[in-house]
Design a protein around this motif. Structure first.
Motif, PDB file in Angstrom:
ATOM      1  N   GLY A 182       0.793  -1.216   0.000  1.00 54.66           N
ATOM      2  CA  GLY A 182       0.000   0.000   0.000  1.00 54.66           C
ATOM      3  C   GLY A 182       0.827   1.268   0.000  1.00 54.66           C
ATOM      4  O   GLY A 182       0.420   2.274   0.572  1.00 54.66           O
ATOM      5  N   GLY A 183       2.000   1.224  -0.629  1.00 50.46           N
ATOM      6  CA  GLY A 183       2.845   2.401  -0.718  1.00 50.46           C
ATOM      7  C   GLY A 183       3.755   2.633   0.476  1.00 50.46           C
ATOM      8  O   GLY A 183       4.454   3.633   0.553  1.00 50.46           O
ATOM      9  N   VAL A 184       3.762   1.707   1.422  1.00 54.43           N
ATOM     10  CA  VAL A 184       4.574   1.835   2.629  1.00 54.43           C
ATOM     11  C   VAL A 184       5.505   0.622   2.724  1.00 54.43           C
ATOM     12  O   VAL A 184       5.105  -0.499   2.439  1.00 54.43           O
ATOM     13  N   MET A 185       6.736   0.861   3.116  1.00 54.49           N
ATOM     14  CA  MET A 185       7.682  -0.233   3.314  1.00 54.49           C
ATOM     15  C   MET A 185       7.487  -0.797   4.718  1.00 54.49           C
ATOM     16  O   MET A 185       7.494  -0.050   5.699  1.00 54.49           O
ATOM     17  N   LEU A 186       7.284  -2.109   4.791  1.00 53.98           N
ATOM     18  CA  LEU A 186       7.057  -2.783   6.067  1.00 53.98           C
ATOM     19  C   LEU A 186       8.064  -3.920   6.222  1.00 53.98           C
ATOM     20  O   LEU A 186       8.475  -4.536   5.241  1.00 53.98           O
ATOM     21  N   LEU A 187       8.442  -4.205   7.465  1.00 54.23           N
ATOM     22  CA  LEU A 187       9.357  -5.306   7.740  1.00 54.23           C
ATOM     23  C   LEU A 187       8.563  -6.613   7.788  1.00 54.23           C
ATOM     24  O   LEU A 187       7.528  -6.691   8.463  1.00 54.23           O
TER      25      LEU A 187
END
Length: 173
Positions: A151-156
């Protein structure tokens, strides 16, 4: 208790419903709300119709004739240490959680993959997802991590691994 069975093409709509609803409840506050709101059951159903024709193992959990959860896995898509299989997805409707259904789905997938000649399995999980404990309790250990765009966000995301599928199928947990 739930009945666990192999998924068929006719299950694509029910799987898509579980997939979308589970994302909305599981990832609220983790994944951008706009992305969760944009999830579309009809689009997911089309994707699942295609997935169910591929060389993957997919099982559904039914309670009183309704699909309340599913699991899917197959050959690993991206190498992680010595692991040869991957748990692609396991999702349950909120009301079906904490009733042993997820464990039953995981075991069924492990037995199926082992019968196909796979030895071990890894699952990629958003680090902020509270299900990490589920994987640890099932005998998996954290083996890797990476970033992923959602969704356009970098997540770990972290990889939990089971070095022996037979241990999952034997229910040694």
């Amino acid at each position: 208790m739930a009945e666990i069975r192999a998924a068929a093409g006719k299950d694509a709509g029910a799987i898509a419903h579980v997939h979308v609803e589970s994302w909305r409840t599981t990832y609220a506050g983790i994944v951008p709300e706009a992305y969760l709101a944009s999830l579309n059951v009809a689009e997911r159903e089309a994707s699942w119709r295609e997935w169910l024709t591929l060389d993957v193992d997919v099982f559904v959990a039914e309670v009183d004739g309704d699909v309340v959860g599913f699991v899917g896995g197959g050959a690993i898509r991206e190498p992680v240490e010595e692991f040869d299989a991957e748990l692609f997805a396991i999702y349950l409707l909120r009301e079906a959680q904490r009733r042993g259904i997820g464990t039953a789905l995981l075991r069924r997938l492990a037995v199926s993959l082992k019968a196909r000649g796979f030895r071990s399995m890894v699952a990629w999980v958003l680090e902020d997802n509270s299900s990490g404990g589920f994987y640890s309790r099932s005998g998996a250990v954290r083996v890797a991590s990476k970033e992923m765009e959602v969704g356009g966000v970098m997540l770990l995301v972290v990889a939990y691994g089971w070095v022996d599928l037979g241990m999952i199928g034997a229910g040694v947990w």
